[in-house]
Design a protein around this motif. Sequence first.
Motif, short mmCIF file in Angstrom:
data_model
loop_
_atom_site.label_atom_id
_atom_site.label_comp_id
_atom_site.label_asym_id
_atom_site.label_seq_id
_atom_site.Cartn_x
_atom_site.Cartn_y
_atom_site.Cartn_z
N ASP A 181 -29.58 33.06 -77.72
CA ASP A 181 -30.98 32.83 -78.06
C ASP A 181 -31.17 32.82 -79.58
O ASP A 181 -31.92 32.00 -80.12
CB ASP A 181 -31.87 33.90 -77.43
CG ASP A 181 -31.96 33.77 -75.92
OD1 ASP A 181 -31.60 32.70 -75.39
OD2 ASP A 181 -32.37 34.74 -75.27
N TRP A 182 -30.50 33.76 -80.25
CA TRP A 182 -30.63 33.83 -81.71
C TRP A 182 -30.07 32.59 -82.38
O TRP A 182 -30.67 32.02 -83.28
CB TRP A 182 -29.93 35.09 -82.24
CG TRP A 182 -30.01 35.21 -83.73
CD1 TRP A 182 -31.04 35.70 -84.48
CD2 TRP A 182 -29.01 34.80 -84.67
NE1 TRP A 182 -30.75 35.63 -85.81
CE2 TRP A 182 -29.51 35.09 -85.97
CE3 TRP A 182 -27.74 34.25 -84.54
CZ2 TRP A 182 -28.78 34.83 -87.12
CZ3 TRP A 182 -27.01 33.98 -85.71
CH2 TRP A 182 -27.53 34.28 -86.97
N THR A 191 -26.54 54.08 -83.35
CA THR A 191 -27.52 53.36 -82.52
C THR A 191 -28.37 52.48 -83.43
O THR A 191 -29.01 52.98 -84.37
CB THR A 191 -28.41 54.34 -81.75
OG1 THR A 191 -27.60 55.15 -80.89
CG2 THR A 191 -29.43 53.58 -80.90
N ILE A 192 -28.34 51.17 -83.18
CA ILE A 192 -29.15 50.23 -83.95
C ILE A 192 -29.98 49.39 -82.98
O ILE A 192 -29.83 49.49 -81.76
CB ILE A 192 -28.28 49.31 -84.84
CG1 ILE A 192 -27.30 48.50 -83.98
CG2 ILE A 192 -27.51 50.13 -85.85
CD1 ILE A 192 -26.50 47.50 -84.80
N THR A 193 -30.86 48.56 -83.50
CA THR A 193 -31.75 47.75 -82.68
C THR A 193 -31.32 46.30 -82.69
O THR A 193 -31.01 45.75 -83.75
CB THR A 193 -33.20 47.86 -83.21
OG1 THR A 193 -33.59 49.24 -83.19
CG2 THR A 193 -34.16 47.07 -82.32
N CYS A 194 -31.31 45.68 -81.52
CA CYS A 194 -30.97 44.25 -81.41
C CYS A 194 -32.01 43.42 -82.13
O CYS A 194 -33.23 43.59 -81.91
CB CYS A 194 -30.87 43.85 -79.94
SG CYS A 194 -30.55 42.09 -79.67
N ASP A 195 -31.58 42.52 -82.99
CA ASP A 195 -32.51 41.69 -83.76
C ASP A 195 -33.19 40.62 -82.90
O ASP A 195 -34.16 39.99 -83.36
CB ASP A 195 -31.76 41.00 -84.91
CG ASP A 195 -31.32 41.98 -85.98
OD1 ASP A 195 -32.01 43.01 -86.13
OD2 ASP A 195 -30.31 41.73 -86.64
N GLU A 196 -32.72 40.42 -81.68
CA GLU A 196 -33.32 39.40 -80.82
C GLU A 196 -34.29 40.01 -79.80
O GLU A 196 -35.42 39.59 -79.69
CB GLU A 196 -32.22 38.62 -80.09
CG GLU A 196 -32.73 37.48 -79.21
CD GLU A 196 -33.40 36.38 -80.01
OE1 GLU A 196 -34.28 35.69 -79.44
OE2 GLU A 196 -33.07 36.18 -81.20
N VAL A 219 -21.57 46.56 -88.31
CA VAL A 219 -22.97 46.18 -88.52
C VAL A 219 -23.01 44.97 -89.43
O VAL A 219 -22.38 44.94 -90.49
CB VAL A 219 -23.76 47.35 -89.13
CG1 VAL A 219 -25.18 46.90 -89.50
CG2 VAL A 219 -23.82 48.51 -88.15
N ASN A 220 -23.75 43.94 -89.00
CA ASN A 220 -23.79 42.65 -89.69
C ASN A 220 -25.07 42.54 -90.50
O ASN A 220 -26.15 42.88 -90.02
CB ASN A 220 -23.71 41.53 -88.65
CG ASN A 220 -23.39 40.19 -89.27
OD1 ASN A 220 -24.02 39.78 -90.24
ND2 ASN A 220 -22.43 39.49 -88.70
N GLU A 221 -24.96 42.04 -91.73
CA GLU A 221 -26.15 41.88 -92.58
C GLU A 221 -27.04 40.75 -92.10
O GLU A 221 -28.25 40.74 -92.34
CB GLU A 221 -25.73 41.63 -94.03
CG GLU A 221 -25.05 42.82 -94.69
CD GLU A 221 -24.72 42.55 -96.14
OE1 GLU A 221 -25.06 41.45 -96.63
OE2 GLU A 221 -24.13 43.43 -96.79
N THR A 222 -26.46 39.77 -91.40
CA THR A 222 -27.25 38.61 -90.95
C THR A 222 -28.03 38.92 -89.69
O THR A 222 -29.25 38.74 -89.63
CB THR A 222 -26.32 37.40 -90.70
OG1 THR A 222 -25.60 37.12 -91.90
CG2 THR A 222 -27.13 36.19 -90.30
N ALA A 223 -27.35 39.36 -88.64
CA ALA A 223 -28.02 39.68 -87.38
C ALA A 223 -27.12 40.57 -86.54
O ALA A 223 -25.91 40.39 -86.51
CB ALA A 223 -28.34 38.40 -86.60
N ASN A 224 -27.73 41.55 -85.85
CA ASN A 224 -27.01 42.43 -84.95
C ASN A 224 -27.58 42.22 -83.55
O ASN A 224 -28.76 42.46 -83.32
CB ASN A 224 -27.15 43.88 -85.41
CG ASN A 224 -26.45 44.13 -86.72
OD1 ASN A 224 -25.24 44.21 -86.77
ND2 ASN A 224 -27.21 44.25 -87.80
N LEU A 225 -26.74 41.76 -82.64
CA LEU A 225 -27.18 41.32 -81.32
C LEU A 225 -26.44 42.09 -80.25
O LEU A 225 -25.23 42.33 -80.35
CB LEU A 225 -26.96 39.82 -81.18
CG LEU A 225 -27.58 39.01 -82.33
CD1 LEU A 225 -26.98 37.63 -82.42
CD2 LEU A 225 -29.09 38.92 -82.15
N CYS A 226 -27.17 42.49 -79.19
CA CYS A 226 -26.60 43.42 -78.21
C CYS A 226 -25.68 42.76 -77.19
O CYS A 226 -24.91 43.43 -76.52
CB CYS A 226 -27.72 44.16 -77.49
SG CYS A 226 -28.81 43.09 -76.51
N GLY A 227 -25.74 41.44 -77.03
CA GLY A 227 -24.89 40.78 -76.04
C GLY A 227 -24.91 39.27 -76.19
O GLY A 227 -25.58 38.71 -77.07
#
Length: 205
Positions: free
Chosen positions: A97-98, A66-71, A83-91
């Motif tokens: 938007d990101w 479980t991780i947190t959406c960066d947006e 898991v991405n070092e730049t950004a992790n986005l839920c959808g």
Amino acid sequence: MAGENNPNYSDAKAQTTCERCDAIFEYYPSAKKGRFCGDCVATNEWQEPPTLTGESNPNYTGGPATITCDECGEPFERYPAQVNETANLCGESCRADWLSAAFTGEGHPNWRGGPTGPYGPGWREVRRLALERDGYACVLCGTDAEELGQNPDVHHIIPVRAFLDEPRLTVADAHTLDNVCSLCVDCHRLVEHGGVDSGALRAVI
């Protein structure tokens, strides 16, 4: 000669477990170790590799985390390898938007310090002055550069094209402090689509 009288005799049969169906069967130790029972060999089921899922898979790394959406900041699940070092986005919505924010202005890979060409001389200086005047924050919603992760956009209240269409004016005439304001990406999009009129913009600068 049979049994112990045979010069190749090594021992009696041994027992082992079929790797396919777990049945117990016998084989001669002097021969190649048996892996599949006679039934599985007869039906060719031994040729179908077992499905390795979950912890049985040699590449198993513990399942999704479980991780947190960066947006949007909402929690969601993702496998560790994804898991991405730049950004992790839920959808897709958060991804759009990101991308809109990350690749606008200074975030764009082709950014070279501000528009050139049609904007002509004077633009970079008036842009700098506008950002300083507006406190590096959007004049409509107040979102600042720290929250945005970049400087706000600087918007022409009367578009540059209007000056280009007027024979008595030049593009440089568009670059005055009373004709520009700082906007975040979302508010800039709202303004460009007619959501805020020029009078309202002038009132907040």
